[in-house]
Scaffold this motif. Structure first.
Motif, PDB file in Angstrom:
ATOM      1  N   HIS A 235      25.477 -46.669 -36.112  1.00 41.43           N
ATOM      2  CA  HIS A 235      26.922 -46.726 -36.382  1.00 41.43           C
ATOM      3  C   HIS A 235      27.184 -46.858 -37.882  1.00 41.43           C
ATOM      4  CE1 HIS A 235      31.117 -47.940 -35.119  1.00 41.43           C
ATOM      5  NE2 HIS A 235      31.091 -48.363 -36.378  1.00 41.43           N
TER       6      HIS A 235
ATOM      7  N   LYS B 202      28.166 -50.563 -27.285  1.00 42.74           N
ATOM      8  CA  LYS B 202      29.414 -51.202 -27.707  1.00 42.74           C
ATOM      9  C   LYS B 202      29.899 -52.165 -26.628  1.00 42.74           C
ATOM     10  CE  LYS B 202      34.109 -50.042 -29.250  1.00 42.74           C
ATOM     11  NZ  LYS B 202      35.067 -48.940 -29.496  1.00 42.74           N
TER      12      LYS B 202
ATOM     13  N   TYR C  43      26.090 -44.700 -27.115  1.00 41.35           N
ATOM     14  CA  TYR C  43      26.691 -45.706 -27.995  1.00 41.35           C
ATOM     15  C   TYR C  43      27.773 -46.528 -27.303  1.00 41.35           C
ATOM     16  CZ  TYR C  43      30.920 -42.877 -28.765  1.00 41.35           C
ATOM     17  OH  TYR C  43      32.093 -42.177 -28.601  1.00 41.35           O
TER      18      TYR C  43
END
Length: 230
Positions: A187, A216, A212
């Motif tokens: 990121h 998260k 991702y």
């Protein structure tokens, strides 16, 4: 019962135009414009009573879930659970085995234990994170933009990227699983190309980290457990 204005309710005045209410594990904070009367603030608190109680209960529950640096505690290191054994020794050091983390400290006080464990995590972060960052930057064609990597314990961010190519990471992330650590690094490396959260940024993140969103979500659900020293 209404929550009265008390030392547990922090009131902060500023140039803001509206009144706001914030709740965390340390209590309640009211942020109000300069000149707001005490009676108005009390009425505002009273009107939000149910919400405050709910948020305080949630904050206290999260506080109880945080990992504790106590003898016999189970602490994850890069996602692998280790039983903590704390003993007093002639010098401060940490010895890591498959299942155990031996903390030898020169004094058996919490401040010294925290410091020895912090130094251990920082060393782990310095060993792992730059290698991931350089690998991802190379793959993304961003190696020339990566200028430096720093480590700092912050309260609100796991990572940060500056306009001049300097990455910063919260070393407490070393208690998360490897996949989560790698996702965080990806990121921040992608911010070297896009210092925003535009669609182009997320497309680049997804290219290098297809899962991702799962990472998260993991941080949103479990990240509070890693905040050892708050």
């Amino acid at each position: 019962m209404n929550l009265p204005i008390s030392p547990q309710v922090k009131i902060t005045f500023s140039k803001r135009k509206t009144i706001g209410l914030y709740v965390n594990g340390k209590g309640v904070e009211v942020r109000a414009p300069h000149g707001t009367s005490k009676s108005y603030i009390q009425g505002f608190i009273n009107s939000k009573q149910d919400w405050i109680v709910k948020k305080l209960n949630e904050a206290q529950a999260k506080q109880s879930e945080k990992y504790q640096l106590r003898d016999g505690s189970v602490i994850p290191i890069i996602g692998e659970n280790k039983t903590l054994e704390i003993t007093m020794g002639s010098r401060n050091q940490v010895i890591e085995t498959n299942n155990t983390l031996f903390l030898h400290v020169s004094r058996l006080d919490q401040a010294r234990i925290n410091k020895v464990f912090s130094d251990f995590l920082i060393a782990k972060a310095k060993q792992l994170i730059p290698s991931i960052a350089n690998e991802v930057a190379e793959a993304a064609g961003l190696k020339q933009r990566l200028k430096d990597i720093k480590f700092r314990r912050t309260k609100t961010k796991w990572g940060h990227c500056t306009h001049d190519g300097r990455l910063q990471f919260n070393w407490l992330i070393m208690m998360a699983p490897y996949k989560i650590i790698r996702s965080l690094v990806i990121h921040e490396v992608c911010h070297l190309a896009h210092l925003n959260h535009s669609q182009a940024f997320w497309d680049l993140v997804k290219k290098h980290d297809p899962d991702y969103l799962l990472s998260k979500h993991w941080l949103n659900v479990h990240g509070h457990k890693l905040a050892l020293f708050e």
